[in-house]
Design an enzyme around this catalytic site. Structure first.
Site, PDB file in Angstrom:
ATOM      1  N   ARG A 102     -35.558  23.926 -62.430  1.00 18.37           N
ATOM      2  CA  ARG A 102     -34.651  23.876 -63.585  1.00 18.37           C
ATOM      3  C   ARG A 102     -35.369  24.580 -64.720  1.00 18.37           C
ATOM      4  NH1 ARG A 102     -31.069  19.018 -65.982  1.00 18.37           N
ATOM      5  NH2 ARG A 102     -29.811  19.806 -64.262  1.00 18.37           N
ATOM      6  N   HIS A 129     -25.292  26.782 -62.774  1.00 18.24           N
ATOM      7  CA  HIS A 129     -25.625  25.452 -62.231  1.00 18.24           C
ATOM      8  C   HIS A 129     -24.960  25.322 -60.851  1.00 18.24           C
ATOM      9  CE1 HIS A 129     -27.149  21.547 -62.143  1.00 18.24           C
ATOM     10  NE2 HIS A 129     -26.446  20.942 -63.082  1.00 18.24           N
ATOM     11  N   GLN A 132     -24.504  21.912 -58.845  1.00 21.66           N
ATOM     12  CA  GLN A 132     -23.485  21.036 -59.441  1.00 21.66           C
ATOM     13  C   GLN A 132     -22.100  21.399 -58.892  1.00 21.66           C
ATOM     14  OE1 GLN A 132     -23.844  18.421 -61.936  1.00 21.66           O
ATOM     15  NE2 GLN A 132     -21.796  18.056 -61.154  1.00 21.66           N
ATOM     16  N   CYS A 263     -19.825  17.294 -65.255  1.00 23.69           N
ATOM     17  CA  CYS A 263     -21.129  17.285 -64.576  1.00 23.69           C
ATOM     18  C   CYS A 263     -22.043  16.187 -65.108  1.00 23.69           C
ATOM     19  CB  CYS A 263     -21.802  18.650 -64.699  1.00 23.69           C
ATOM     20  SG  CYS A 263     -22.237  19.117 -66.378  1.00 23.69           S
ATOM     21  N   ARG A 291     -23.922  14.814 -55.901  1.00 22.63           N
ATOM     22  CA  ARG A 291     -25.089  15.682 -56.068  1.00 22.63           C
ATOM     23  C   ARG A 291     -26.081  15.424 -54.929  1.00 22.63           C
ATOM     24  NH1 ARG A 291     -26.468  17.659 -61.061  1.00 22.63           N
ATOM     25  NH2 ARG A 291     -28.086  18.723 -59.858  1.00 22.63           N
TER      26      ARG A 291
HETATM   27  N1   CP Z   1     -25.422  17.277 -64.214  1.00 20.98           N
HETATM   28  C1   CP Z   1     -26.768  17.378 -64.278  1.00 20.98           C
HETATM   29  O1   CP Z   1     -27.376  18.364 -63.845  1.00 20.98           O
HETATM   30  O2   CP Z   1     -27.372  16.281 -64.813  1.00 20.98           O
HETATM   31  P1   CP Z   1     -28.905  16.139 -65.230  1.00 20.98           P
HETATM   32  O3   CP Z   1     -29.132  17.037 -66.417  1.00 20.98           O
HETATM   33  O4   CP Z   1     -29.072  14.705 -65.578  1.00 20.98           O
HETATM   34  O5   CP Z   1     -29.768  16.556 -64.070  1.00 20.98           O
HETATM   35  N1  NVA Z   2     -24.421  22.861 -69.794  1.00 18.03           N
HETATM   36  C1  NVA Z   2     -25.340  21.757 -69.751  1.00 18.03           C
HETATM   37  C2  NVA Z   2     -25.318  21.113 -68.407  1.00 18.03           C
HETATM   38  C3  NVA Z   2     -26.193  19.901 -68.278  1.00 18.03           C
HETATM   39  C4  NVA Z   2     -26.205  19.338 -66.889  1.00 18.03           C
HETATM   40  C5  NVA Z   2     -26.741  22.236 -70.118  1.00 18.03           C
HETATM   41  O1  NVA Z   2     -27.131  23.328 -69.680  1.00 18.03           O
HETATM   42  O2  NVA Z   2     -27.441  21.534 -70.836  1.00 18.03           O
END
Ligand code: CP
Ligand code: NVA
Length: 309
Positions: A102, A129, A132, A263, A291
């Protein structure tokens, strides 16, 4: 060897194959059959941003597959002190069997993948993402809404919007994206999706009127207006997104059997009302649980394609 960096790299058949595998593994898990698809394998999990779902689902997922997850926060590894991605990749990928990252720019994960000896999975970048979306589509399939699917995405033209674009373009469903002016999706990503849509027959509609987007949609979805890394813009964004809340009045415009997805984390009272979050139409917690299952499908699929080009 394949990586899982964006859905744009996958064919429709491959995406559906991974989802089928995910559904199979989910069923086994529900029956308390923990099939060791990846015995003794280690998943390195590099986080340059916060996470609840991604961390817990990957760590639990690899454990249930017979392996172990290593949580590597950039605050604690040398990456956070300036060690290059290329060096980090060459070191870590000699020790683990798969890596999930990430991070911020997609180019960073691409750099890691370029030097990696093992498959790399995108656990969220500023641009995409994809894992997701695998969970979201699994939830749609389970709800029986994957035929004649019409998805309305109302909100920021961010990583979630981009991944919806890719999923629609690959699978061939109708996607309507409504963002405020100035928060549109990335033009290059859109152009590529429109190109892919020619093959799949996807209908992609971009606009600035949430009500038009939601009309008779079978899935209504949104995401935070302030993504990770945009905290400084919060005040301005909250003003600019006025009128974009998915509330009960907005849901009323959707098809009578429509579901709501997000999400998460969600900011109630901003992009979505508390009432919609807690309504019968909301499948947000099923989606979050998926997930775990979807990503097990991704990991096992990548493991099986280790020797593929
Ligand atoms: N939806 C998602 O990726 O959640 P987190 O940021 O908690 O991992
Ligand atoms: N768009 C958001 C998604 C979080 C899961 C971000 O990038 O922070």
């Amino acid at each position: 060897m394949r990586h899982f960096l964006t859905l744009a790299d996958y064919t429709k058949e491959e995406i559906l194959e991974i989802l089928e595998l995910a559904a199979k593994i989910k069923k086994e898990t529900k029956n308390k059959e923990f099939v060791k698809y990846m015995p003794n394998q280690t998943l390195g999990m590099i986080f340059e941003k916060s996470s609840t779902r991604t961390r817990v689902s990957f760590e639990t997922g690899i454990y249930q597959l017979g392996g172990i997850g290593l949580f590597l926060s950039s605050n604690d590894i040398q990456l956070g002190r300036g060690e290059p991605m290329s060096d980090t990749s060459r070191v870590i990928s000699r020790m683990v069997d798969m890596v999930m990252i990430r991070t911020f720019a997609q180019s960073k994960i691409e750099e890691f993948a370029k030097y990696s000896k093992v498959p790399v999975i995108n656990g969220l970048t500023t641009e995409y993402h994809p894992v997701q979306l695998m969970a979201d589509y699994l939830t749609i399939q389970e709800a029986g809404l994957d035929k004649d699917l019409v998805v309305a995405y109302v909100g920021d033209g961010n990583n979630m919007a981009h991944s919806w674009l890719n999923m629609a373009a690959k699978l061939g469903f109708e996607l309507r994206i409504s963002t405020p002016k100035g928060y549109e999706v990335d033009q290059t990503i859109l152009d590529k999706a429109l190109e892919m849509a020619k093959e799949s027959g996807a209908k992609i509609i971009i606009g600035n009127c949430p009500k038009d987007a939601v009309k008779n949609a079978t899935v209504v979805t949104t995401d935070t207006w302030v993504s990770m890394g945009q905290e400084d813009e919060k005040e301005q964004r909250l003003k600019d997104f006025d009128g974009y809340i998915v509330d009960s009045a907005m849901m009323q415009l959707a098809a009578s059997n429509a579901i709501f997805l997000h999400c998460l984390p969600a900011y109630r009272g901003y992009e979505v009302s508390d009432e919609v979050m807690e309504s019968e139409q909301s499948l947000i917690f099923e989606e979050a649980e998926n997930r775990l299952h979807a990503q097990k499908g991704v990991m096992v699929w990548l493991d099986r394609h280790r020797n593929a080009n």
